[in-house]
Design an enzyme around this catalytic site. Structure first.
Site, short mmCIF file in Angstrom:
data_model
loop_
_atom_site.label_atom_id
_atom_site.label_comp_id
_atom_site.label_asym_id
_atom_site.label_seq_id
_atom_site.Cartn_x
_atom_site.Cartn_y
_atom_site.Cartn_z
N CYS A 276 -66.45 47.39 -13.42
CA CYS A 276 -65.31 48.30 -13.51
C CYS A 276 -64.95 48.69 -14.95
CB CYS A 276 -64.11 47.72 -12.78
SG CYS A 276 -64.46 47.59 -11.00
N HIS B 171 -58.27 48.28 -1.88
CA HIS B 171 -59.16 48.64 -0.78
C HIS B 171 -58.49 48.51 0.59
CE1 HIS B 171 -62.56 48.85 -3.43
NE2 HIS B 171 -62.57 47.56 -3.72
N ASP C 257 -58.24 46.02 -13.77
CA ASP C 257 -58.37 45.14 -12.59
C ASP C 257 -58.08 43.67 -12.87
OD1 ASP C 257 -59.21 47.57 -11.64
OD2 ASP C 257 -61.15 46.89 -10.91
N ASP D 18 -57.75 47.72 -8.18
CA ASP D 18 -58.60 47.86 -7.00
C ASP D 18 -57.69 47.75 -5.77
OD1 ASP D 18 -61.32 48.40 -7.16
OD2 ASP D 18 -61.95 46.37 -6.63
N HIS E 277 -62.35 41.89 -0.82
CA HIS E 277 -61.53 41.59 -2.00
C HIS E 277 -60.51 42.69 -2.24
CE1 HIS E 277 -64.61 44.27 -3.65
NE2 HIS E 277 -63.73 44.57 -4.59
N LYS F 243 -57.52 52.47 -7.22
CA LYS F 243 -58.85 53.01 -6.95
C LYS F 243 -59.48 52.26 -5.78
CE LYS F 243 -60.76 50.12 -10.65
NZ LYS F 243 -61.84 49.41 -9.97
#
Length: 203
Positions: A151, A48, A8, A46, A81, A106
């Site tokens: 993470c 989202h 990340d 990451d 974020h 993810k």
């Protein structure tokens, strides 16, 4: 065979980002220097959706960093974020990417968070990272990135459960909370994880 996992290293986790990890940018030069030492380099990202339930903005009356329940799991409510397609979700421009062979995204399911690069937090869905590493003959994984107590920790935990030898490159990570990191480190050592420093690998 050894793999380096870059966890990340995205703009939102760096100074000025939506969920900045203190001194997060200090790990980027180490990430760049370490990559040539490994047979394989992969990165996690990451990623989202805008309506992700880990965001405080999705819960009326809740504040950022409050802990709530999400499908029976404790969930820290984060600032928005690493939203898909935004500049904050992009990898740092300072990060060397030419040796990165695969990126594992993810946190794509709006209903559950995903700290680990291997599984979501409920272990409901795999990212196929373990299978990919095994397919490449990897037996040892070395981890660096952000954040040390979330993470990176949960990715290391899952790597141990998947049967890999785990080496956590401590000086190439930064934590959100030092107390949380101390607990995470003790837990990983108790479970068989190893802690190393970047200079041990750059000799």
């Amino acid at each position: 065979m050894k793999a380096l996992l870059l966890i990340d290293l995205q703009n939102d986790f760096l100074p000025g980002g939506a969920l900045a990890v203190p001194q997060g940018d200090a790990v980027i030069p180490l990430a760049n220097a370490l990559q040539p030492q490994f047979d394989l380099v992969v990165a996690t990202q990451d990623w989202h959706p805008a309506n992700h339930k880990s965001f405080a903005s999705q819960h009326a009356g809740k504040k950022v960093f409050e802990v709530t329940q999400l499908h029976g799991l404790d969930q820290v409510l984060w600032p928005d974020h690493c939203v898909q397609g935004t500049a904050g979700a992009e990898f740092s421009a300072a990060l060397a990417m030419h040796q990165v062979e695969a990126i594992f995204r993810k946190g794509t399911n709006p209903e559950i968070d995903s700290y680990s690069g291997f599984y979501d937090n409920g272990h409901l869905k795999s990212t196929a990272l373990a299978e990919y590493l095994r397919g490449r003959g990897i037996t040892e994984v070395y981890l660096l990135g952000l954040a040390a107590d979330f993470c990176v920790y949960f990715t290391a935990l899952d790597a141990l459960q998947e049967g890999f030898a785990v080496y956590y490159i401590e000086d190439a990570t930064r934590a959100i909370d030092q107390e949380g990191f101390a607990k995470a480190k003790a837990d990983l050592i108790a479970k068989g994880g190893h802690f190393v420093q970047s200079q041990d690998l750059l000799k």
